[in-house]
Design a protein around this motif. Structure first.
Motif, PDB file in Angstrom:
ATOM      1  N   ALA A 156       3.849   1.605  -1.326  1.00 54.71           N
ATOM      2  CA  ALA A 156       4.290   1.786  -2.605  1.00 54.71           C
ATOM      3  C   ALA A 156       2.982   2.457  -3.560  1.00 54.71           C
ATOM      4  O   ALA A 156       3.493   3.262  -4.361  1.00 54.71           O
ATOM      5  CB  ALA A 156       4.659   0.529  -3.232  1.00 54.71           C
ATOM      6  N   SER A 157       2.111   1.851  -3.568  1.00 57.76           N
ATOM      7  CA  SER A 157       0.913   2.334  -4.428  1.00 57.76           C
ATOM      8  C   SER A 157       0.712   3.758  -4.010  1.00 57.76           C
ATOM      9  O   SER A 157       0.810   4.688  -5.074  1.00 57.76           O
ATOM     10  CB  SER A 157      -0.313   1.503  -4.243  1.00 57.76           C
ATOM     11  OG  SER A 157       0.163   0.079  -4.717  1.00 57.76           O
ATOM     12  N   ARG A 158       0.604   3.981  -2.710  1.00 59.92           N
ATOM     13  CA  ARG A 158       0.403   5.217  -2.543  1.00 59.92           C
ATOM     14  C   ARG A 158       1.262   6.386  -2.796  1.00 59.92           C
ATOM     15  O   ARG A 158       0.801   7.532  -3.345  1.00 59.92           O
ATOM     16  CB  ARG A 158      -0.077   5.451  -0.893  1.00 59.92           C
ATOM     17  CG  ARG A 158      -1.259   4.716  -0.512  1.00 59.92           C
ATOM     18  CD  ARG A 158      -2.304   5.514   0.298  1.00 59.92           C
ATOM     19  NE  ARG A 158      -1.920   6.436   1.221  1.00 59.92           N
ATOM     20  CZ  ARG A 158      -1.794   6.289   2.489  1.00 59.92           C
ATOM     21  NH1 ARG A 158      -2.058   5.315   3.143  1.00 59.92           N
ATOM     22  NH2 ARG A 158      -1.500   7.571   3.196  1.00 59.92           N
ATOM     23  N   GLN A 183       0.894  -1.209  -0.023  1.00 67.52           N
ATOM     24  CA  GLN A 183       0.051  -0.032  -0.393  1.00 67.52           C
ATOM     25  C   GLN A 183       0.871   1.262  -0.027  1.00 67.52           C
ATOM     26  O   GLN A 183       0.602   2.278  -0.678  1.00 67.52           O
ATOM     27  CB  GLN A 183      -0.944  -0.093   1.347  1.00 67.52           C
ATOM     28  CG  GLN A 183      -1.970  -0.807   1.226  1.00 67.52           C
ATOM     29  CD  GLN A 183      -3.031  -0.760   2.443  1.00 67.52           C
ATOM     30  OE1 GLN A 183      -3.100   0.283   2.822  1.00 67.52           O
ATOM     31  NE2 GLN A 183      -3.630  -1.899   2.522  1.00 67.52           N
TER      32      GLN A 183
END
Lengths: 171, 286
Positions: B8-10, B6
């Motif tokens: 990384a994605s954010r 999460q």
């Protein structure tokens, strides 16, 4: 010189995605544009082969990634440094929160080594599997795993993440 | 998705905004039609030559004569390779070795024998791969002095004592003195990278590697196109990659958009000692 069949459609359908991937790799819209353009020009020359053998976006993304890595290796562009300073955090805090997070996120990415950054973008922005990333970068799945772990660890331990504003970070 | 994913994605989602402008088809078109810029990477252990598509095989050996051959068919057949005049015993012996090595690079099982003043190749070689066996295969690495577009339909200007010229089908190059020739090469092979693309790997001997290092060290700082190193095969420019750093390794890779057959064909063509002259091939089913 006419573009090959389906090329224009492909470009209009995928350009946003490809440009954003290239931006996350390079941190610079100008360089990202060059990168995407270079990759598409290459695809143009081999279009019939690509569309027969592969999905074109796989080919184009692979060219983007490998070109990015080789550019970085040769330090063709050195102007990408971490974004200088996060804007004054006292100033219009709410309006600035998004922009500050954006700059911070860019700074965090810029701090990652080339390959770690590439695996991160491919795994978590383009949602590719470890196997797909390995094929794209010409390395083993094990390398993808270890680079991903290193990149994530680095993101986590980076003190700047503490400055992330507006939302709690997931634990 | 766990916490790390999460993050990384954010971070990624937060970092990217919208592209400032759409991709320009015009610019891509320009890039496709413009002269292809090749690039070279030098490294401590190996140098890599990244070349765009290499010119068609027919370009490689001007004046090469291929006698009509029967279409490739399964099973062994005998191909006769002959020069204009019968080869001398020494020439034929050397040519036999070269042709046998090239067959090996092509990955085709077979044998080569000397028969009178010509060679008899007992192998199933498709007609399109025959140029790999019949070309002289002399490689020369030469620095580029200047490059100009070659008008369509014109012949390449012949080299003169004042200027060594060579073309790649699109450009006329004026080239400097030879840096390394086939004599500086130990081995050539087509290889598949883990990513699935085909490259040609060149291994230089000590003398070849030293000469290449000196030359690339000299031209690396020059302005384009003088920082390019042309790879000439039988007088035709295959590729003129830009030298990005001094080559200090003894091996190199030519990477392009090769198919397996194309990579093997090119690798085989420059394998072994160059032939004394272009040979012509005639064949019969056995």
């Amino acid at each position: 010189m006419r573009e090959p069949d389906g090329f224009t459609d492909f470009v209009s359908g995928h350009q946003r995605r490809l440009q954003r991937t290239a931006f996350l790799l390079t941190g610079d819209w100008q360089v990202a544009e060059d990168l995407v353009q270079t990759a598409l020009a290459k695809a143009w020359g081999h279009w019939s082969g690509i569309t027969r053998a592969d999905r074109p976006e796989v080919y184009v993304r692979r060219v983007i990634v490998t070109t990015y890595i080789s550019w970085r290796r040769r330090r063709w562009w050195r102007n990408e440094l971490a974004v200088a300073e996060i804007p004054d955090q006292q100033h219009r805090a709410d309006l600035q929160a998004d922009a500050a997070n954006r700059l911070l996120a860019r700074k965090l990415l810029a701090a990652l080594p080339t390959r770690q950054r590439a695996v991160l973008v491919l795994r978590f922005f383009d949602d590719l599997t470890e196997t797909e990333v390995a094929a794209m970068m010409g390395c083993t799945v094990g390398t993808v795993k270890s680079q991903t772990a290193k990149a994530l660890a680095k993101l986590r331990t980076n003190a700047d993440l503490a400055a992330w504003r507006g939302q709690e970070l997931p634990r | 998705m766990n916490g790390n994913d999460q993050i990384a994605s954010r971070v990624l989602d937060a970092a990217v905004d919208e592209p400032p402008r759409p991709v320009s088809l015009e610019k891509i078109r320009d890039q496709v039609t413009r002269r292809r810029r090749h690039r070279v990477i030098g490294g401590a252990a190996a140098l890599a030559i990244v070349a765009a598509a290499v010119t068609a095989v027919a370009m490689m050996v001007p004046g090469m004569v291929i006698r009509p051959v029967v279409a490739a068919q399964p099973g062994s057949r005998v191909i006769e390779l002959a020069g204009v005049e019968p080869l001398t015993q020494a020439e034929a012996g050397a040519a036999r070795t070269t042709v046998a090595q090239r067959l090996q690079v092509l990955g085709i099982p077979g044998s080569v024998a000397v028969a009178g003043g010509h060679l008899k190749v007992n192998a199933d070689v498709a007609a399109r791969l025959l140029p790999a066996l019949t070309a002289v295969g002399q490689v020369q690495f030469r620095p580029v002095l200047s490059a100009a577009p070659q008008p369509a339909g014109t012949l390449c200007p012949a080299p003169s004592p004042q200027a060594f010229t060579a073309c790649d089908g699109q450009h006329i190059y004026r080239l400097g003195p030879v840096v390394v020739t086939s004599a500086g090469l130990v081995s050539v092979r087509a290889a598949r990278t883990p990513a699935g693309s085909w490259v040609i790997q060149l291994q230089f001997n000590a003398a070849g590697a030293r000469l290449l290092a000196t030359a690339t060290g000299r031209i690396v700082t020059l302005q384009p196109p003088a920082n390019e190193l042309a790879i000439c095969v039988d007088g035709v420019v295959w590729s003129a990659p830009t030298v990005m750093s001094e080559f200090t390794g003894g091996s190199s890779r030519i990477a392009g958009d090769f198919t397996e057959a194309h990579a093997k064909l090119l690798a085989a063509t420059i394998t072994g000692r160059p032939l004394p002259e272009p040979l012509h091939a005639s064949s019969s089913r056995q």
